[in-house]
Write a protein that holds these residues in place. Structure first.
Motif, PDB file in Angstrom:
ATOM      1  N   THR A  12       0.858  -1.170   0.000  1.00 51.18           N
ATOM      2  CA  THR A  12       0.000   0.000   0.000  1.00 51.18           C
ATOM      3  C   THR A  12       0.898   1.225   0.000  1.00 51.18           C
ATOM      4  O   THR A  12       2.076   1.145   0.369  1.00 51.18           O
ATOM      5  CB  THR A  12      -0.884  -0.008   1.257  1.00 51.18           C
ATOM      6  OG1 THR A  12      -1.771   1.112   1.225  1.00 51.18           O
ATOM      7  CG2 THR A  12      -0.078   0.087   2.531  1.00 51.18           C
ATOM      8  N   GLU A  13       0.365   2.362  -0.416  1.00 52.89           N
ATOM      9  CA  GLU A  13       1.146   3.596  -0.341  1.00 52.89           C
ATOM     10  C   GLU A  13       1.241   3.990   1.127  1.00 52.89           C
ATOM     11  O   GLU A  13       0.226   4.067   1.823  1.00 52.89           O
ATOM     12  CB  GLU A  13       0.485   4.701  -1.172  1.00 52.89           C
ATOM     13  CG  GLU A  13       1.448   5.762  -1.672  1.00 52.89           C
ATOM     14  CD  GLU A  13       2.040   6.642  -0.593  1.00 52.89           C
ATOM     15  OE1 GLU A  13       3.230   6.984  -0.694  1.00 52.89           O
ATOM     16  OE2 GLU A  13       1.323   6.995   0.367  1.00 52.89           O
ATOM     17  N   ILE A  43       1.807  -7.469   9.995  1.00 49.15           N
ATOM     18  CA  ILE A  43       2.213  -6.228   9.344  1.00 49.15           C
ATOM     19  C   ILE A  43       1.884  -6.273   7.853  1.00 49.15           C
ATOM     20  O   ILE A  43       1.760  -7.340   7.260  1.00 49.15           O
ATOM     21  CB  ILE A  43       3.716  -5.922   9.510  1.00 49.15           C
ATOM     22  CG1 ILE A  43       4.570  -7.006   8.828  1.00 49.15           C
ATOM     23  CG2 ILE A  43       4.091  -5.737  10.957  1.00 49.15           C
ATOM     24  CD1 ILE A  43       5.992  -6.571   8.556  1.00 49.15           C
ATOM     25  N   VAL A  44       1.752  -5.078   7.300  1.00 47.27           N
ATOM     26  CA  VAL A  44       1.772  -4.923   5.850  1.00 47.27           C
ATOM     27  C   VAL A  44       2.969  -4.030   5.555  1.00 47.27           C
ATOM     28  O   VAL A  44       3.259  -3.096   6.294  1.00 47.27           O
ATOM     29  CB  VAL A  44       0.465  -4.327   5.272  1.00 47.27           C
ATOM     30  CG1 VAL A  44      -0.695  -5.288   5.449  1.00 47.27           C
ATOM     31  CG2 VAL A  44       0.142  -2.980   5.860  1.00 47.27           C
ATOM     32  N   LYS A  45       3.675  -4.372   4.510  1.00 51.18           N
ATOM     33  CA  LYS A  45       4.796  -3.542   4.060  1.00 51.18           C
ATOM     34  C   LYS A  45       4.224  -2.425   3.206  1.00 51.18           C
ATOM     35  O   LYS A  45       3.328  -2.652   2.397  1.00 51.18           O
ATOM     36  CB  LYS A  45       5.789  -4.365   3.256  1.00 51.18           C
ATOM     37  CG  LYS A  45       6.503  -5.406   4.079  1.00 51.18           C
ATOM     38  CD  LYS A  45       7.464  -6.211   3.232  1.00 51.18           C
ATOM     39  CE  LYS A  45       8.154  -7.245   4.102  1.00 51.18           C
ATOM     40  NZ  LYS A  45       9.071  -8.082   3.337  1.00 51.18           N
ATOM     41  N   THR A  46       4.754  -1.226   3.382  1.00 51.41           N
ATOM     42  CA  THR A  46       4.267  -0.095   2.605  1.00 51.41           C
ATOM     43  C   THR A  46       5.340   0.374   1.632  1.00 51.41           C
ATOM     44  O   THR A  46       6.506   0.004   1.753  1.00 51.41           O
ATOM     45  CB  THR A  46       3.843   1.084   3.505  1.00 51.41           C
ATOM     46  OG1 THR A  46       5.006   1.691   4.070  1.00 51.41           O
ATOM     47  CG2 THR A  46       2.902   0.637   4.614  1.00 51.41           C
ATOM     48  N   ALA A  47       4.918   1.186   0.680  1.00 51.55           N
ATOM     49  CA  ALA A  47       5.827   1.790  -0.292  1.00 51.55           C
ATOM     50  C   ALA A  47       5.538   3.286  -0.340  1.00 51.55           C
ATOM     51  O   ALA A  47       4.389   3.705  -0.214  1.00 51.55           O
ATOM     52  CB  ALA A  47       5.632   1.172  -1.665  1.00 51.55           C
ATOM     53  N   ARG A  88      -0.012  -0.193  -4.487  1.00 53.28           N
ATOM     54  CA  ARG A  88      -0.115  -1.390  -5.319  1.00 53.28           C
ATOM     55  C   ARG A  88      -1.061  -2.429  -4.745  1.00 53.28           C
ATOM     56  O   ARG A  88      -1.510  -3.331  -5.449  1.00 53.28           O
ATOM     57  CB  ARG A  88       1.266  -1.998  -5.551  1.00 53.28           C
ATOM     58  CG  ARG A  88       2.057  -1.200  -6.572  1.00 53.28           C
ATOM     59  CD  ARG A  88       3.293  -1.913  -7.062  1.00 53.28           C
ATOM     60  NE  ARG A  88       4.302  -2.000  -6.024  1.00 53.28           N
ATOM     61  CZ  ARG A  88       4.928  -3.125  -5.681  1.00 53.28           C
ATOM     62  NH1 ARG A  88       4.671  -4.247  -6.277  1.00 53.28           N
ATOM     63  NH2 ARG A  88       5.848  -3.114  -4.746  1.00 53.28           N
ATOM     64  N   ALA A  89      -1.377  -2.341  -3.453  1.00 57.13           N
ATOM     65  CA  ALA A  89      -2.250  -3.335  -2.824  1.00 57.13           C
ATOM     66  C   ALA A  89      -3.599  -3.503  -3.525  1.00 57.13           C
ATOM     67  O   ALA A  89      -4.063  -4.646  -3.669  1.00 57.13           O
ATOM     68  CB  ALA A  89      -2.459  -2.986  -1.349  1.00 57.13           C
TER      69      ALA A  89
END
Length: 191
Positions: A12-13, A43-47, A88-89
């Motif tokens: 996700t952003e 967790i979710v990794k973010t960008a 992008r998620a």
């Protein structure tokens, strides 16, 4: 206390998850952050997507965002509003039928929905934009049109409201995006 369901996912952003989550908690909402196939504490990794003069945004590693609620524990009827993060998620989250059913529920019940940037891809996949006016990251505009929506080309820091739906092109719009979402949630902010 009003409850908001907040959908996010891996890559996700970063700002489009962190900032709205914190802003909504700041005003007193109970915000449940969820991602399919993940539970509370995962967790979710973010960008981080940045606008640096290239033909599209650049992407850099973001933070790890800790989910505070389990996707499988969601009772959709308990929520007053729904927020969908971009990045992008959404391109893979829109493949999940339970996610699409959640979106359809909020539209059927005419409850507030806010989606930003590529989050609108989930709305188009759920087939809820037909006849609606909305915005998104410009590269998502053709999807809005193909899904029967009327794409609104607005400034990157703007928000577009159509009934129960608030949409914005990208994270520079957070002040207007959240302000408009708070309005359709029935909140008033006085200074």
């Amino acid at each position: 206390m009003k409850k908001v369901l907040f959908l996010t996912g891996d890559y996700t952003e970063d700002y489009e998850t962190m900032v709205p989550f914190q802003m909504l908690e700041m005003v007193g909402y109970e915000v449940h952050t969820v991602c399919p196939d993940k539970k509370k504490g995962d967790i979710v990794k973010t960008a981080i997507h940045d606008f640096e003069g290239d033909q599209t945004y650049s992407e850099k590693p973001g933070h790890n965002f800790v989910l505070n609620y389990s996707f499988d524990d969601v009772d959709i009827t308990e929520y007053d509003g729904f927020v969908i993060a971009g990045g992008r998620a959404p391109e893979y989250l829109r493949l999940n039928t339970k996610v699409l059913d959640m979106v359809k529920y909020f539209f059927k019940e005419d409850k507030p929905v806010a989606a930003i940037c590529h989050g609108i891809q989930i709305l188009t996949a759920a087939d809820v934009v037909k006849g609606r006016k909305l915005t998104a990251y410009p590269a998502v505009g053709p999807e809005v049109t193909m899904a029967g929506g009327e794409f609104q080309s607005i400034a990157v820091d703007g928000a577009y409201v159509d009934g129960n739906l608030v949409t914005s092109p990208a994270w520079p719009a957070h002040p207007s995006f959240i302000r408009e979402f708070l309005k359709i949630m029935g909140a008033t902010v006085t200074i």
